[in-house]
Design an enzyme around this catalytic site. Sequence first.
Site, PDB file in Angstrom:
ATOM      1  N   VAL A  59       0.703  -1.131  -0.039  1.00 53.35           N
ATOM      2  CA  VAL A  59       0.076  -0.177   0.025  1.00 53.35           C
ATOM      3  C   VAL A  59       1.069   1.282  -0.003  1.00 53.35           C
ATOM      4  O   VAL A  59       0.508   2.197  -0.840  1.00 53.35           O
ATOM      5  CB  VAL A  59      -1.036  -0.123   1.458  1.00 53.35           C
ATOM      6  CG1 VAL A  59      -1.727   1.233   1.346  1.00 53.35           C
ATOM      7  CG2 VAL A  59      -2.059  -0.929   1.067  1.00 53.35           C
ATOM      8  N   ALA A  62       1.981   1.633  -3.532  1.00 52.80           N
ATOM      9  CA  ALA A  62       0.727   2.194  -4.309  1.00 52.80           C
ATOM     10  C   ALA A  62       0.491   3.695  -3.909  1.00 52.80           C
ATOM     11  O   ALA A  62       0.382   4.665  -4.962  1.00 52.80           O
ATOM     12  CB  ALA A  62      -0.376   1.262  -4.083  1.00 52.80           C
ATOM     13  N   GLU A  63       0.406   4.159  -2.864  1.00 52.78           N
ATOM     14  CA  GLU A  63       0.018   5.364  -2.334  1.00 52.78           C
ATOM     15  C   GLU A  63       1.384   6.298  -3.037  1.00 52.78           C
ATOM     16  O   GLU A  63       0.997   7.427  -3.243  1.00 52.78           O
ATOM     17  CB  GLU A  63      -0.121   5.805  -1.019  1.00 52.78           C
ATOM     18  CG  GLU A  63      -0.552   7.192  -0.788  1.00 52.78           C
ATOM     19  CD  GLU A  63      -1.371   7.189   0.496  1.00 52.78           C
ATOM     20  OE1 GLU A  63      -1.716   8.351   0.792  1.00 52.78           O
ATOM     21  OE2 GLU A  63      -1.671   6.283   1.230  1.00 52.78           O
ATOM     22  N   SER A  64       2.367   5.882  -2.751  1.00 52.55           N
ATOM     23  CA  SER A  64       3.459   6.564  -3.149  1.00 52.55           C
ATOM     24  C   SER A  64       3.538   6.995  -4.760  1.00 52.55           C
ATOM     25  O   SER A  64       3.738   8.059  -5.088  1.00 52.55           O
ATOM     26  CB  SER A  64       5.119   5.881  -2.795  1.00 52.55           C
ATOM     27  OG  SER A  64       5.097   5.872  -1.478  1.00 52.55           O
TER      28      SER A  64
END
Length: 142
Positions: A59, A62-64
Amino acid sequence: MIFSKEQVLEFCNQFSKNTLMQTLQIEYIDAGEDFLVAKMPVTPAVHQPMGILHGGASVALAESVGSAASHFFINPEKQEIRGIEISANHLKSIREGVVFGTAKIIHKGKTLHLWEIKITDESGNLISLCKLTNMVLDKNVK
């Protein structure tokens, strides 16, 4: 894309210095009009106790990559990005190697960006499928 691929990658990698992205060894490696790709090594540093890639590390990748990609659709002098929601389906485990996070824009609005981020292994197997919503905020510029 307003910037060259090389400029995008250089910006993202420099922007990540002294952050969680550096701690996780996330490196931005490819970019295009509507996508951004980063890679992260799968080592014991990102394992959960069972010796496989921690879902939280997936996650974070993904967020990065999704948040970094949103920066190329805003005016950074007047606006900034905040992730407001992320979801992840972890479909396959991995113990070692490298994973790749590929963010592709689904919706590019004035105030919201919706990204699909596929996390794959070196063979292209889907490890996690994530969805990220970013909000575009006006900076309090004086």
